[in-house]
Write a protein that holds these residues in place. Structure first.
Motif, PDB file in Angstrom:
ATOM      1  N   ASP B  65     -39.931 -29.547  59.757  1.00 34.52           N
ATOM      2  CA  ASP B  65     -40.871 -30.414  59.049  1.00 34.52           C
ATOM      3  C   ASP B  65     -42.146 -29.676  58.660  1.00 34.52           C
ATOM      4  O   ASP B  65     -42.842 -30.084  57.715  1.00 34.52           O
ATOM      5  N   THR B  69     -41.827 -29.402  52.427  1.00 34.55           N
ATOM      6  CA  THR B  69     -42.608 -30.595  52.094  1.00 34.55           C
ATOM      7  C   THR B  69     -41.660 -31.743  51.758  1.00 34.55           C
ATOM      8  O   THR B  69     -40.462 -31.551  51.588  1.00 34.55           O
ATOM      9  N   GLY B  70     -42.245 -32.918  51.672  1.00 39.75           N
ATOM     10  CA  GLY B  70     -41.453 -34.085  51.283  1.00 39.75           C
ATOM     11  C   GLY B  70     -40.888 -34.834  52.464  1.00 39.75           C
ATOM     12  O   GLY B  70     -40.180 -35.810  52.295  1.00 39.75           O
ATOM     13  N   ASP B  74     -45.363 -35.084  56.485  1.00 37.15           N
ATOM     14  CA  ASP B  74     -46.311 -34.375  55.621  1.00 37.15           C
ATOM     15  C   ASP B  74     -47.755 -34.804  55.835  1.00 37.15           C
ATOM     16  O   ASP B  74     -48.663 -33.985  55.801  1.00 37.15           O
ATOM     17  N   GLU B  75     -47.944 -36.102  56.056  1.00 35.48           N
ATOM     18  CA  GLU B  75     -49.309 -36.623  56.114  1.00 35.48           C
ATOM     19  C   GLU B  75     -50.140 -36.018  57.232  1.00 35.48           C
ATOM     20  O   GLU B  75     -51.357 -35.916  57.106  1.00 35.48           O
ATOM     21  N   ARG B  78     -49.855 -31.492  57.146  1.00 36.68           N
ATOM     22  CA  ARG B  78     -50.549 -30.804  56.053  1.00 36.68           C
ATOM     23  C   ARG B  78     -51.863 -31.544  55.817  1.00 36.68           C
ATOM     24  O   ARG B  78     -51.957 -32.737  56.014  1.00 36.68           O
ATOM     25  N   ASP B  80     -54.067 -31.321  52.511  1.00 38.33           N
ATOM     26  CA  ASP B  80     -54.320 -30.683  51.222  1.00 38.33           C
ATOM     27  C   ASP B  80     -55.795 -30.715  50.840  1.00 38.33           C
ATOM     28  O   ASP B  80     -56.247 -29.937  50.015  1.00 38.33           O
ATOM     29  N   ARG B  85     -52.144 -26.154  56.429  1.00 40.67           N
ATOM     30  CA  ARG B  85     -50.939 -26.799  56.969  1.00 40.67           C
ATOM     31  C   ARG B  85     -50.592 -26.146  58.302  1.00 40.67           C
ATOM     32  O   ARG B  85     -51.027 -25.020  58.587  1.00 40.67           O
TER      33      ARG B  85
END
Lengths: 206, 198
Positions: B65, B69-70, B74-75, B78, B80, B85
């Motif tokens: 994981d 990504t995806g 992710d929340e 990572r 952004d 990350r």
């Protein structure tokens, strides 16, 4: 924890119910699979239409239709299974209700044994006797005063009554009407006269 | 630069997840050379992973994981907004520490790439399970495992992994609050009132 409570035995019915439920789960899983196939065939048909292969799209749609009929069939199977499961579970409830009723009626019988009619009559008779006795004793106690004593008591009562009356007469202030201060007025309004007449007439009829 | 908590975009969920302010700190994503510092980072990450898993009812986490990504993670893996990350090696390290604290178990066992999260311990799950069975009037009824994992009406147990479910039921059987029934085709369980409340 104590673990004093024992785990109920696994009966044949339990196994049967579990079997049915497992079958039902399998049908549900199968339905999921068919649903996935349906979605896939739909996608495939779309893609073929985009690329202009109409025959293929039609074929995919036909397959999809077939799967749909399967899905409908499994739906009815599922309904059957679920009905059976709930029927069995309901019957088990009924059995336990009957069991409960039976026990209740047995207890009631036990209680009724104690309540047979002879017993009740006997107890009622005994109660009546006891009441009679009580009444006699009461009478005897009430009659224990002789006639002379009774007269003496009556005399005492009269004396007491006389005394209280006398006391009341002494202490009660006498209220007399006061003397009128002015001259009496003779001229009364005429209207009142008929009213007086009426008042006088009321006691008259004979 | 001031750090502040951040609520994730909710997506299809009604409520977003409130990320702690430390999630906006760049060093948080880097493995720290100082063991004391790293211990704090690990502690914070374990807490974040467990609370996020509870929020979204996630049961598995994979080292993978952190690499692709995806995914569902992710929340938190990572950020952004600060262009950071979590490296997969760092995640693997955190998972190892969590496994040592019984906050997760590797599943399947004997590997360390994929793990089952214990945001409730099997004991807590056992209570939840029994509570659910009694409030929905399913005591003394025979239930299949499938029925518990995928009930027609969503329950707190929807989607619970089979391994955790088995463990929870096993715990309940020890106190006579559940009974496992096996037939040729599979297994079922019957929950019993038990003597916990007495």
């Amino acid at each position: 924890m104590g673990g004093g409570q024992s785990v109920p035995k696994i009966t044949k019915q339990d196994r049967a119910i579990l079997d049915l439920k497992l079958q039902r789960d399998k049908v549900k899983q199968y339905q999921k699979k068919i649903q996935a196939v349906l979605d896939r065939e739909h996608e495939i048909a779309k893609q073929y239409l985009v690329t202009g292969q109409k025959d293929r799209a039609l074929f995919a749609l036909r397959k999809r239709k077939y799967q749909e009929t399967l899905l409908a069939k499994t739906d009815s199977q599922l309904e059957n299974l679920e009905q059976l499961v709930s029927t069995i579970e309901f019957s088990l409830v009924e059995v336990s209700v009957i069991h409960g009723l039976q026990q209740g009626s047995e207890v009631l019988k036990e209680i009724h044994k104690e309540l047979n009619i002879e017993n009740v009559e006997k107890i009622l008779d005994e109660t009546a006797e006891a009441r009679e006795l009580q009444r006699e004793v009461g009478n005897m106690l009430a009659n224990s005063l002789s006639v002379e004593d009774e007269e003496a008591v009556q005399v005492e009562l009269r004396v007491l009554q006389g005394e209280t009356l006398a006391e009341q007469e002494v202490h009660e202030p006498v209220e007399l009407p006061s003397v009128p201060e002015g001259l009496p007025v003779s001229a009364e309004p005429e209207e009142e006269q008929p009213a007086e007449e009426r008042q006088q007439r009321i006691p008259m009829p004979a | 630069m001031s750090l502040s908590p951040h609520t994730t975009p909710s997506g299809n969920l009604l409520l977003g997840f409130l990320l702690p302010s430390i999630h906006a700190a760049p060093p948080f994503f880097t493995q720290q050379p100082n063991p004391a510092t790293q211990a704090i980072v690990t502690e914070q990450w374990s807490r974040l992973i467990l609370s996020y898993a509870r929020h979204r009812q996630l049961f598995t986490v994979r080292v993978e994981d952190a690499e692709v990504t995806g995914g569902e993670w992710d929340e938190i893996l990572r950020n952004d907004r600060i262009n950071r990350r979590l490296r997969s090696s760092h995640l693997a390290y955190i998972l190892e520490q969590m496994a040592a604290k019984n906050q997760l178990v590797y599943d399947p066992p004997k590997q360390s790439r994929s793990a089952l999260l214990y945001w409730r311990t099997p004991e807590e799950w056992a209570e939840v399970l029994h509570e659910w069975a009694s409030t929905t009037g399913q005591l003394n009824t025979i239930l299949t495992f499938y029925e518990i994992i995928e009930p027609p009406v969503p329950s707190p147990l929807s989607g619970i992994p089979m391994q955790i479910l088995r463990k929870a039921i096993h715990i309940l059987t020890k106190t006579n609050r559940a009974q496992i029934i096996a037939v040729a085709d599979g297994e079922g369980v019957r929950f019993l009132p038990g003597n916990a409340g007495k």
